[in-house]
Design an enzyme around this catalytic site. Structure first.
Site, PDB file in Angstrom:
ATOM      1  NE  ARG A 257      -2.830   0.403   3.613  1.00 19.58           N
ATOM      2  CZ  ARG A 257      -2.423   1.079   4.549  1.00 19.58           C
ATOM      3  NH1 ARG A 257      -2.149   2.442   4.451  1.00 19.58           N
ATOM      4  NH2 ARG A 257      -1.874   0.717   5.574  1.00 19.58           N
TER       5      ARG A 257
ATOM      6  CE1 TYR B  29     -12.797  11.046 -17.952  1.00 21.24           C
ATOM      7  CE2 TYR B  29     -12.235  10.798 -15.707  1.00 21.24           C
ATOM      8  CZ  TYR B  29     -12.630  10.084 -16.790  1.00 21.24           C
ATOM      9  OH  TYR B  29     -13.042   8.944 -16.814  1.00 21.24           O
TER      10      TYR B  29
ATOM     11  CG  ASP C  18      -5.992  15.292 -18.097  1.00 22.25           C
ATOM     12  OD1 ASP C  18      -5.044  14.766 -18.621  1.00 22.25           O
ATOM     13  OD2 ASP C  18      -6.912  14.809 -18.053  1.00 22.25           O
TER      14      ASP C  18
ATOM     15  CE  LYS D 162      -8.472   9.072 -21.785  1.00 25.75           C
ATOM     16  NZ  LYS D 162      -8.793   8.669 -20.531  1.00 25.75           N
TER      17      LYS D 162
END
Length: 390
Positions: free
Chosen positions: A57, A110, A183, A208
């Site tokens: 983690r 987004y 972004d 992407k």
């Protein structure tokens, strides 16, 4: 090792951050699928140094190799990989904003991130949001408030491909002690490096172009800001959003071909965009690599190229545009983009005409991602689909 900025992006993606001596001279680093690491003595366990491997983690060897590569590609000090682009985006907001803060966000950010700001941050955390077009510095200056802590940018946007002047926005933000976030998924580090233009934090949906094969979900944040590095490093284990080792290994594989893939995507998209501009059945083409793009000069200043994503509007109604997209055969209908396959979607179809006009297009706008099938094949597919328009 020399300064990795000088080694070139292709070298960084292929070799940076790897030490083959550690994994039996294997040319490809292994996937460290373990969830934990053990210690010889209990004293070692309780005195583990910061950054040492303990539990998945917190960190993982495979994940860290990829983080070093992406940080170097963006010319940043530190990268943090997350289990999705949304996990990265929301982590950025939570690392910066406090209750009562104000956020300036471009209107074409987004969609799920906008929903997070409106439906969670505004309602539950008393964080206010102002949405702006982003292509006007005057509009951005007016949007800034005394309690503005974060500017959320995306350039180019992924529908009409409007640009934000990153240098000017970074200057405005610094003057007002505001953190800037962009972004950079459209350009990838291959074509744009926002940190070198003064931006504080870069986000990628690694699903992407960085992954490039449509077989992983992931996100990343990159920064050189000491305070942000500390906050992100502290909060990621709290929220448990770290990318898994298998996804990180797939991402590492994708990065190795980023340089050649992006060039091919760009060449294909530019050929298709130029062809569409000449087609009488097409009313308008949106692509920052075209000289007809209203912000072409800005694109030349802050980008070294454009990717495989573009949009166009047909000389017909939105209903006819639906028939066009449904006739496509090589282009598949689906969300996302950046993989090997060509995709098509109508991002504004379900909105009102008034919203689409404010967005800067019509409801009938068709967005396509030009994959790796080749411009000739894709042009034939588009041309046969457009034949339905008389």
């Amino acid at each position: 090792m020399s300064n990795y900025y000088e080694d070139g992006d292709a070298y960084i993606a292929l070799h940076y951050g790897e030490n083959n001596k550690e994994y039996l001279r294997a040319v490809v680093p292994p996937i460290y699928m373990n969830s934990l690491h053990t210690f010889a003595r209990i004293e070692d366990y309780y005195n583990v140094p910061q950054g040492a491997y303990l539990y998945g983690r917190y960190n993982n060897p495979t994940v860290e190799i990829v983080e070093r590569k992406i940080a170097a590609l963006e010319q940043g000090k530190r990268a943090f990989l997350y289990a999705s682009g949304m996990a990265a985006a929301t982590a950025a907001v939570m690392a910066v904003c406090r209750s009562g803060d104000h956020v300036v966000c471009v209107h074409n950010a987004y969609g799920p991130l906008q929903s997070f700001l409106i439906d969670y941050c505004s309602k539950d955390l008393d964080i206010t949001v102002t949405f702006v077009r982003g292509d006007s510095m005057e509009e951005l200056r007016k949007a800034v408030q005394d309690n503005t802590s974060l500017m959320i940018l995306e350039t180019p946007g992924s529908a009409t491909f409007s640009l934000v002047d990153l240098k000017e926005v970074a200057r405005l933000a610094r003057e007002n002690h505001i953190v800037t976030y962009v972004d950079n998924s459209y350009c990838s580090p291959e074509f744009q490096k926002p940190l070198t233009l003064g931006i504080d934090m870069v986000m990628h949906s690694t699903t992407k172009y960085l992954g490039g094969h449509s077989d992983l979900i992931g996100g990343v944040l990159v920064t050189s800001h000491e305070g942000l590095m500390g906050r992100l490093g502290q909060q990621r284990p709290w929220f448990g959003g770290i990318m898994g080792p298998m996804e990180a290994w797939l991402l590492m594989r994708g990065l190795r071909t980023l340089h050649v893939r992006m060039k091919h995507h760009e060449e294909t998209a530019l050929e298709i965009a130029r062809s569409l501009e000449k087609n009488p059945r097409v009313r308008k083409v949106y692509y920052p690599g075209l000289e007809s793009h209203p912000q072409y000069e800005l694109a030349k200043r802050q980008q070294t190229g454009s990717s495989g994503l573009l949009s166009f509007e047909v000389n017909a109604s939105p209903a006819k545009a639906v028939q066009v997209i449904n006739r496509l055969r090589v282009f598949q209908i689906g969300p996302s983009w950046g993989g090997f396959e060509s995709l098509a979607i109508m991002p504004l179809l379900k909105n009102t005409d008034e919203y689409a006009q404010w967005y800067g297009a019509s409801r009938g706008i068709i967005r396509i991602h030009c994959g790796l099938e080749g411009a000739g094949v894709l042009l034939k597919d588009i041309e046969q689909a457009l034949e339905i328009i008389s």
